[in-house]
Design an enzyme around this catalytic site. Structure first.
Site, PDB file in Angstrom:
ATOM      1  N   THR A   1       4.128   2.095 -15.016  1.00  0.00           N
ATOM      2  CA  THR A   1       5.007   2.830 -14.102  1.00  0.00           C
ATOM      3  C   THR A   1       6.295   3.250 -14.803  1.00  0.00           C
ATOM      4  OG1 THR A   1       4.098   1.519 -12.281  1.00  0.00           O
ATOM      5  CG2 THR A   1       6.121   2.747 -11.849  1.00  0.00           C
TER       6      THR A   1
ATOM      7  N   THR B   1       2.878  -4.233 -18.172  1.00  0.00           N
ATOM      8  CA  THR B   1       2.992  -3.686 -19.527  1.00  0.00           C
ATOM      9  C   THR B   1       3.808  -2.406 -19.581  1.00  0.00           C
ATOM     10  OG1 THR B   1       0.827  -2.658 -19.171  1.00  0.00           O
ATOM     11  CG2 THR B   1       0.872  -4.737 -20.372  1.00  0.00           C
TER      12      THR B   1
ATOM     13  N   HIS C   1      -1.895 -38.695 -22.009  1.00  0.00           N
ATOM     14  CA  HIS C   1      -2.679 -37.474 -21.826  1.00  0.00           C
ATOM     15  C   HIS C   1      -2.096 -36.309 -22.632  1.00  0.00           C
ATOM     16  CE1 HIS C   1      -5.379 -34.835 -19.386  1.00  0.00           C
ATOM     17  NE2 HIS C   1      -4.438 -33.935 -19.649  1.00  0.00           N
ATOM     18  N   GLU C   2      -0.800 -36.080 -22.490  1.00  0.00           N
ATOM     19  CA  GLU C   2      -0.169 -34.978 -23.228  1.00  0.00           C
ATOM     20  C   GLU C   2      -0.140 -35.257 -24.721  1.00  0.00           C
ATOM     21  OE1 GLU C   2       0.345 -32.253 -21.782  1.00  0.00           O
ATOM     22  OE2 GLU C   2      -0.017 -33.035 -19.773  1.00  0.00           O
TER      23      GLU C   2
END
Length: 684
Positions: free
Chosen positions: A247, A244, A461-462
């Site tokens: 640093t 995010t 399935h999808e």
């Protein structure tokens, strides 16, 4: 505005310290030269001919002696003419054989310390007419050299070894060797010659930048805040998910501040010897105080700031001593030492409470995932050096990357640029960014070729996932569905939230469970059996259902009670001594409620797919033909989704009608919003 940069620290010239450490030792060099000289003196080559005493007597009688020097051990002299060497007895002699000759200077041994021999030799020389003779003084050079070699040289070698060992130890402990700098801080001072990053280059995160900008302003103009009695915070803790920009914010502080900035990683304090970390902390704060006002940035502070006494065996002595030293240094600042500590972590829950209290870390700043506006600004920052095509819409990219961090967006821009370069394009187009997003979210394409029956099962399935999400209002919008093997899956359905969500209702969670079990339900309808492809779906659905029961109180049978277990801190060792706060019977009820939620979701998914069996077949055939369907192509096949229909209906209705519908829904449903952690919602 103009950015002031800290002055570069004075470092020794490269090679200067190394030459000082590795310079020659005069004593060592003198010993080596003396030893070589002694050896050369003793074993020097002698040009004089070494003869026998009998040959000398013979040549003396023949009158072939020019001069003689009589010593205590040897007699030297000069022949008038060179003398032939005698032939060896074992050598064949013929007329052509030439004899070798001695040199004119000769030497032979005499009886040592025998004065009678010297007197007799003097008389014989006088009788044979040799007037040039003398007695040499005793020469003790050879004896002295031998004594030096036997006594002084071994002592010199021992001294040399001792000096080398001592010098090696000094280099290891403080001169650049393996153990050098163990007690010195490994922190690096920010240099003005490095690439400077300012707050202008950190997109989004306006609130976080304001908190950090206040610290920078205090260091630049402290009298502005001291006039009203304000004091600078001693510590600022940046916490948030990985990627995010924690640093990056610290680097921006280094670029903005005009004071010395020291950066160090939390793991650099820890070493194999106990006490080294504490000494490094002392050295770091000592250096910072000498250059105050200054800033210390500790990245990944959870590596050294974990709770003390946790884990098996009571904790880690070296880490705990280092943490104790940090606590003492942060709480021991005097008013004259303006040293600010900025730390970053993505695990604030494991930090020691003494480290988090006011007086050490006065401010806790949460660096969360960027919003819609923040993602768009991040895209603008990362595409500044990327030539974009005319069809690139950064707002659309930001809308399609809900949940991604700044690091994910930078990686996406880079992948898109690399893909465009491989395609020999001059600009990066929207299709390149779509390819990069699919690669990051769903994984890279694999080379496996599915068999026809496996391909058909994957398509059903999808299609089950897609169709349930298409008709359930609480689910996410389907962005793309594919049966091309990507990453670790044979197929994937990519969802994109329609907006940034911070909370979810029970209805939305129920719909997500139905979507997760939609692929398995489609297999049951078509093949009357299930396959192993639903393993990940079951894991995620079970996790959500268990959280609904134990964390969020969404089970009417269990009630509004929290039954959280200690699985959130697997490395602190708390679960070893922490007892469960509920009975076995309650655990059975929890398991029953979790199973009930999943069974109900499975039945609803199967019922929904049976009602839209024709659309299920349509999506499946489209996947088998094209292998990949986008949201636009799905709309062409089965019509608009419920999200699209609701959005269009709200746009056509007036504000009054919209208000009545909202009021009716609130009265009828009264759905309470529950705060859910980031892992509750499905994010592909």
């Amino acid at each position: 505005m103009a950015k002031d940069s800290p002055s570069p620290s004075k470092e020794p010239a490269e090679g200067e310290g190394e030459n000082t450490r590795r310079g020659g030792n005069p004593v060592m060099i003198a010993l080596v030269i003396a030893a070589l000289a002694a050896v050369l003196f003793l074993y020097r080559e002698d040009d004089r001919a070494r003869i026998t005493a009998s040959l000398f007597d013979q040549q003396l009688l023949l009158g072939n002696i020019e001069s003689v020097q009589i010593g205590d051990v040897e007699v030297t002299g000069v022949f008038e003419t060179r003398v032939d060497k005698p032939f060896p007895k074992d050598k064949n002699i013929d007329g052509d054989t030439k004899s070798e000759q001695y040199s004119k200077e000769f030497v032979f041994n005499r009886p040592p310390g025998n004065n009678v021999y010297a007197s007799e030799l003097e008389q014989r020389l006088k009788v044979n007419g040799v007037d040039d003779y003398e007695f040499k003084k005793p020469d003790s050079t050879a004896v002295i050299v031998q004594v030096l070699l036997m006594l002084v040289l071994p002592l010199g070698i021992l001294f040399l070894i001792f000096t080398m060992i001592r010098r090696s130890r000094n280099e290891m402990m403080g001169g650049g060797g393996f153990l050098s700098g163990f007690s010195k801080s490994p922190a690096k001072r920010f240099e003005a010659t490095d690439k400077i990053i300012t707050f202008d280059e950190v997109a989004g995160l306006q609130g976080v930048k304001e908190d950090l900008q206040e610290i920078v302003d205090y260091l630049k103009t402290p009298e502005k805040f001291q006039r009203l009695g304000g004091q600078v915070p001693k510590g600022v803790l940046l916490n948030g998910p990985p990627g995010t920009g924690k640093t990056l914010l610290a680097r921006a502080v280094a670029g903005e501040a005009s004071v010395p900035f020291y950066s160090v990683n939390g793991s650099e304090f820890i070493q194999m010897f106990v006490g080294v970390g504490a000494s490094r902390v002392r050295d770091l704060f000592k250096t910072a105080k000498e250059h105050s006002p200054s800033i210390i940035f500790i990245d990944e502070i959870d590596a050294v700031g974990r709770q003390r006494g946790a884990g098996v065996g009571g904790g880690h002595d070296e880490r705990e001593q280092t943490l104790n030293q940090i606590l003492g240094e942060m709480d021991g600042f005097s008013g004259t030492h303006a040293v600010i500590v900025i730390a970053a972590t993505n695990r604030p829950d494991v930090l020691d409470p003494a480290l988090l209290r006011p007086g050490r870390f006065d401010r806790h700043v949460t660096v969360g995932r960027p919003t819609m506006k923040g993602r768009e600004e991040i895209f603008k920052v990362h595409v500044r050096d990327v030539p974009l095509g005319e069809d690139v819409d950064l707002r659309r990219l930001a809308a399609g990357t809900v949940g991604l961090t700044g690091a994910d967006i930078r990686n996406m821009v880079n992948e898109g640029a690399l893909w465009a370069a491989r395609q020999d394009k001059k600009v990066v187009e929207m299709a390149d960014f779509d390819y990069a997003r699919d690669k990051i979210l769903m994984g890279a394409k694999r080379e496996e070729v599915l068999q026809e029956d496996e391909k058909e099962k994957t398509a059903y399935h999808e299609a089950g996932h897609t169709l349930t999400a298409w008709h359930l209002e609480g689910s996410h919008i389907v962005h793309k569905v594919t049966i091309i093997p990507r990453g670790r899956s044979l197929g994937a359905t990519q969802y994109v939230p329609n907006e940034d969500r911070l909370s979810m209702s029970k209805k939305e969670l129920d719909h997500q469970l139905i979507v997760l079990l939609g692929g398995r339900a489609a297999e049951k309808i078509v093949y009357n059996e299930t396959c192993v492809g639903a393993e990940n779906d079951l894991e995620r659905a079970t996790s959500i259902a268990r959280r609904m029961v134990t964390h969020w109180g969404m089970s009417p049978k269990i009630g509004p009670v929290s039954y959280k277990t200690s699985d959130e801190d697997p490395f602190l060792g708390r679960e070893i001594h922490q007892q469960r706060q509920f009975s076995e019977h309650t655990q059975e009820l929890i398991d029953e409620e979790v199973a009930r939620l999943l069974l109900e979701a499975d039945q609803k998914a199967e019922q929904l797919l049976r009602e839209h069996r024709g659309e299920l077949e349509t999506i499946t055939r489209g996947l088998l033909e094209r292998e990949e369907l986008s949201e636009v192509e799905l709309t062409e096949l089965i019509g608009p989704s419920i999200h699209k229909r609701n959005k269009d209906g709200k746009e056509t209705d007036g504000k009054e009608t919209e208000g009545k519908e909202t009021e009716g829904k609130e009265t009828e449903g009264k759905v309470e919003q529950f705060m859910a952690p980031e892992g509750a919602a499905e994010r592909t």
